[in-house]
Design a protein around this motif. Structure first.
Motif, PDB file in Angstrom:
ATOM      1  N   UNK A  53       0.864  -1.173   0.000  1.00  0.00           N
ATOM      2  CA  UNK A  53       0.000   0.000   0.000  1.00  0.00           C
ATOM      3  C   UNK A  53       0.907   1.230   0.000  1.00  0.00           C
ATOM      4  N   UNK A  54       0.461   2.298  -0.629  1.00  0.00           N
ATOM      5  CA  UNK A  54       1.296   3.491  -0.773  1.00  0.00           C
ATOM      6  C   UNK A  54       1.752   4.036   0.575  1.00  0.00           C
ATOM      7  N   UNK A  55       0.867   4.075   1.540  1.00  0.00           N
ATOM      8  CA  UNK A  55       1.221   4.592   2.869  1.00  0.00           C
ATOM      9  C   UNK A  55       2.348   3.761   3.492  1.00  0.00           C
TER      10      UNK A  55
ATOM     11  N   UNK B   8      10.204  -3.784  -4.342  1.00  0.00           N
ATOM     12  CA  UNK B   8       8.971  -3.344  -3.700  1.00  0.00           C
ATOM     13  C   UNK B   8       8.323  -2.294  -4.599  1.00  0.00           C
ATOM     14  N   UNK B   9       7.017  -2.409  -4.810  1.00  0.00           N
ATOM     15  CA  UNK B   9       6.318  -1.475  -5.676  1.00  0.00           C
ATOM     16  C   UNK B   9       5.019  -1.008  -5.035  1.00  0.00           C
ATOM     17  N   UNK B  10       4.565   0.148  -5.495  1.00  0.00           N
ATOM     18  CA  UNK B  10       3.266   0.670  -5.108  1.00  0.00           C
ATOM     19  C   UNK B  10       2.772   1.535  -6.263  1.00  0.00           C
ATOM     20  N   UNK B  11       1.503   1.443  -6.582  1.00  0.00           N
ATOM     21  CA  UNK B  11       0.933   2.222  -7.677  1.00  0.00           C
ATOM     22  C   UNK B  11       0.329   3.514  -7.140  1.00  0.00           C
ATOM     23  N   UNK B  12       0.581   4.613  -7.863  1.00  0.00           N
ATOM     24  CA  UNK B  12       0.022   5.918  -7.492  1.00  0.00           C
ATOM     25  C   UNK B  12      -0.458   6.624  -8.762  1.00  0.00           C
TER      26      UNK B  12
END
Length: 69
Positions: free
Chosen positions: A16-18, A49-53
């Motif tokens: 998760x982005x947070x 590690x990835x997160x989509x925004x």
């Protein structure tokens, strides 16, 4: 035997982005798809590690990073 047999594969974990922002101070912002959705990427111990925004939120993050630097 080739060297490719001994190269460990990099795992990928989506966060998760947070959680991503709390864990990583240094990361890259890349466009893997259409440009509307961007990806935050950090590599640690052979794990990606990835997160989509959204593009607009990525711009906010870029400005924050520039202000700190």
């Amino acid at each position: 035997m080739s060297l490719a047999q001994f190269k460990p594969k990099m795992r990928e974990i989506r966060l998760e982005t947070e959680d991503f922002e709390e864990r990583f101070a240094n990361y890259d912002i890349i466009s893997e798809f259409t440009g509307i959705i961007l990806t935050l990427v950090a590599v640690e111990d052979n794990v990606r590690y990835t997160s989509f925004v959204t593009a607009s939120y990525a711009e906010v993050l870029r400005k924050e990073k520039e202000a700190i630097a």
